[in-house]
Scaffold this motif. Sequence first.
Motif, mmCIF file in Angstrom:
data_model
loop_
_atom_site.group_PDB
_atom_site.id
_atom_site.type_symbol
_atom_site.label_atom_id
_atom_site.label_comp_id
_atom_site.label_asym_id
_atom_site.label_seq_id
_atom_site.Cartn_x
_atom_site.Cartn_y
_atom_site.Cartn_z
ATOM 1 N N TYR A 1 17.161 48.693 52.241
ATOM 2 C CA TYR A 1 17.282 48.865 50.648
ATOM 3 C C TYR A 1 17.551 49.393 49.777
ATOM 4 C CZ TYR A 1 13.943 46.121 46.753
ATOM 5 O OH TYR A 1 13.421 46.049 45.359
ATOM 6 N N PHE A 2 17.431 50.617 49.994
ATOM 7 C CA PHE A 2 18.158 51.953 49.087
ATOM 8 C C PHE A 2 19.695 51.525 48.866
ATOM 9 C CE2 PHE A 2 14.936 55.665 50.249
ATOM 10 C CZ PHE A 2 13.769 54.906 49.861
ATOM 11 N N ALA A 3 20.110 51.018 50.056
ATOM 12 C CA ALA A 3 21.744 50.938 49.881
ATOM 13 C C ALA A 3 21.833 49.278 49.035
ATOM 14 C CB ALA A 3 21.946 50.320 51.578
ATOM 15 N N TYR A 4 21.108 48.202 48.880
ATOM 16 C CA TYR A 4 21.000 47.367 48.002
ATOM 17 C C TYR A 4 20.603 48.101 46.749
ATOM 18 C CZ TYR A 4 18.149 43.542 45.536
ATOM 19 O OH TYR A 4 18.090 42.746 44.235
ATOM 20 N N LEU A 5 19.404 48.525 46.254
ATOM 21 C CA LEU A 5 18.773 49.089 44.927
ATOM 22 C C LEU A 5 20.559 50.224 44.080
ATOM 23 C CD1 LEU A 5 15.853 50.703 45.362
ATOM 24 C CD2 LEU A 5 16.613 48.420 44.208
ATOM 25 N N ILE B 1 17.126 39.202 51.801
ATOM 26 C CA ILE B 1 18.139 40.060 53.127
ATOM 27 C C ILE B 1 18.886 37.959 52.836
ATOM 28 C CG2 ILE B 1 18.134 39.258 55.326
ATOM 29 C CD1 ILE B 1 15.971 42.166 55.061
ATOM 30 N N GLU B 2 17.924 37.510 53.052
ATOM 31 C CA GLU B 2 18.289 35.647 53.568
ATOM 32 C C GLU B 2 19.868 35.128 52.264
ATOM 33 O OE1 GLU B 2 14.516 33.297 53.259
ATOM 34 O OE2 GLU B 2 13.764 33.989 54.890
ATOM 35 N N GLU B 3 19.405 35.901 50.977
ATOM 36 C CA GLU B 3 20.347 34.786 50.430
ATOM 37 C C GLU B 3 22.451 35.911 50.368
ATOM 38 O OE1 GLU B 3 18.833 36.764 46.998
ATOM 39 O OE2 GLU B 3 17.312 35.135 46.387
ATOM 40 N N MET B 4 21.837 37.376 51.109
ATOM 41 C CA MET B 4 22.569 38.444 51.448
ATOM 42 C C MET B 4 23.300 37.291 52.938
ATOM 43 S SD MET B 4 22.286 41.901 51.116
ATOM 44 C CE MET B 4 22.003 43.241 49.588
ATOM 45 N N THR B 5 22.979 36.535 53.750
ATOM 46 C CA THR B 5 23.412 35.819 55.098
ATOM 47 C C THR B 5 24.298 34.582 54.276
ATOM 48 O OG1 THR B 5 21.154 37.065 55.651
ATOM 49 C CG2 THR B 5 22.517 35.088 57.347
ATOM 50 N N THR B 6 22.930 33.983 53.688
ATOM 51 C CA THR B 6 24.278 32.252 52.827
ATOM 52 C C THR B 6 25.395 33.078 52.847
ATOM 53 O OG1 THR B 6 22.095 32.141 52.912
ATOM 54 C CG2 THR B 6 23.374 30.364 51.482
ATOM 55 N N ASP B 7 25.852 34.067 51.505
ATOM 56 C CA ASP B 7 26.818 34.483 51.478
ATOM 57 C C ASP B 7 27.667 34.772 51.478
ATOM 58 O OD1 ASP B 7 25.373 33.740 48.466
ATOM 59 O OD2 ASP B 7 25.260 35.287 48.150
ATOM 60 N N SER B 8 26.822 35.973 53.025
ATOM 61 C CA SER B 8 28.117 35.720 53.734
ATOM 62 C C SER B 8 29.273 34.893 54.138
ATOM 63 C CB SER B 8 27.659 37.307 54.772
ATOM 64 O OG SER B 8 26.790 36.755 55.354
ATOM 65 N N GLU C 1 9.495 39.300 49.191
ATOM 66 C CA GLU C 1 11.010 39.911 48.486
ATOM 67 C C GLU C 1 12.681 40.341 48.946
ATOM 68 O OE1 GLU C 1 9.658 42.252 44.708
ATOM 69 O OE2 GLU C 1 8.329 40.705 44.717
ATOM 70 N N VAL C 2 12.022 41.506 50.109
ATOM 71 C CA VAL C 2 13.091 42.034 50.678
ATOM 72 C C VAL C 2 13.764 41.046 51.871
ATOM 73 C CG1 VAL C 2 13.638 43.652 52.713
ATOM 74 C CG2 VAL C 2 11.910 44.547 50.618
ATOM 75 N N LEU C 3 12.982 40.113 52.583
ATOM 76 C CA LEU C 3 13.398 39.171 53.274
ATOM 77 C C LEU C 3 14.020 38.390 52.466
ATOM 78 C CD1 LEU C 3 10.633 38.284 55.802
ATOM 79 C CD2 LEU C 3 12.634 38.820 56.138
ATOM 80 N N LYS C 4 14.049 37.817 51.276
ATOM 81 C CA LYS C 4 14.383 37.004 50.545
ATOM 82 C C LYS C 4 16.226 37.967 50.400
ATOM 83 C CE LYS C 4 14.542 34.253 46.078
ATOM 84 N NZ LYS C 4 13.526 33.816 44.775
ATOM 85 N N ASP D 1 11.644 40.521 62.022
ATOM 86 C CA ASP D 1 10.448 40.538 62.268
ATOM 87 C C ASP D 1 9.355 41.660 62.252
ATOM 88 O OD1 ASP D 1 11.023 38.416 63.791
ATOM 89 O OD2 ASP D 1 11.727 39.096 66.146
ATOM 90 N N ILE D 2 9.596 42.986 61.948
ATOM 91 C CA ILE D 2 8.832 43.510 61.498
ATOM 92 C C ILE D 2 8.555 43.301 59.646
ATOM 93 C CG2 ILE D 2 9.025 45.648 60.988
ATOM 94 C CD1 ILE D 2 10.332 46.517 62.716
ATOM 95 N N LEU D 3 9.182 42.505 59.001
ATOM 96 C CA LEU D 3 9.050 42.790 57.366
ATOM 97 C C LEU D 3 8.251 41.163 57.790
ATOM 98 C CD1 LEU D 3 13.059 42.723 55.863
ATOM 99 C CD2 LEU D 3 10.550 44.031 55.113
ATOM 100 N N ARG D 4 7.821 40.339 58.489
ATOM 101 C CA ARG D 4 7.204 39.290 58.799
ATOM 102 C C ARG D 4 5.458 39.273 58.955
ATOM 103 N NH1 ARG D 4 12.116 36.633 61.701
ATOM 104 N NH2 ARG D 4 13.423 35.754 59.628
ATOM 105 N N ALA D 5 5.825 40.550 59.956
ATOM 106 C CA ALA D 5 4.454 40.964 59.990
ATOM 107 C C ALA D 5 3.821 42.180 59.264
ATOM 108 C CB ALA D 5 4.361 41.410 62.508
#
Length: 206
Positions: A36-40, A199-206, A194-197, A20-24
Amino acid sequence: MKDAVVLKFKDVVLRDSNLDILRAPCYLDDRIIRFYFAYLSSSIDTITDVLLVEPFQSLLIAIDKETKNMFLHFDSMKGVNNFHAEKLYNAVKEYMGPGGEVSRPQTSSSSRKKQGNRKKSVTRGAKDTMIAGLPEFRECETPQQTNGYDCGLYVLAIAREICQWCSRGHNKNDMISTIQKNVDYSVEMKMRGEVLKIIEEMTTDS
């Protein structure tokens, strides 16, 4: 209402409220920055010169041929965070010498007293640290945000540029000019999506 877990990645747990924070249009919280740091760190596995540290410690170190042994401060709200950056610099500079070793010079008690007085001035301190072999503090030209709440987005974008620059082997432009070229106010419109995308891709893959 239950704040459901959306994703677990490394040691970071993201919940609905984080998305919600990312969307607002509001401040990013530390958990999103940690994610995001962990992702990088995991997606750019050729990095050897960058340490991404958790947000509450507010430290990002990068080593460059031209900026070796320097503490570089990037601030998208220029002047607002100088005091805190300089305070952190003074706290860690003696542990950031060449090779990651403590760079504290051997001194007498009288000269140690003089060194304590040096910390009162960053300008004097920069000259003194060059003499002592300690890192120099540098305030870097940074793209400036256009509002009061998107600073976290600039943190993510600048961290990404540093990581990608290091992964390319430092073969192109220097790091600071690369950041100036690739990070601008468009971050405020694009970075959340970009960050939401991711997260969504990781959620789909998991």
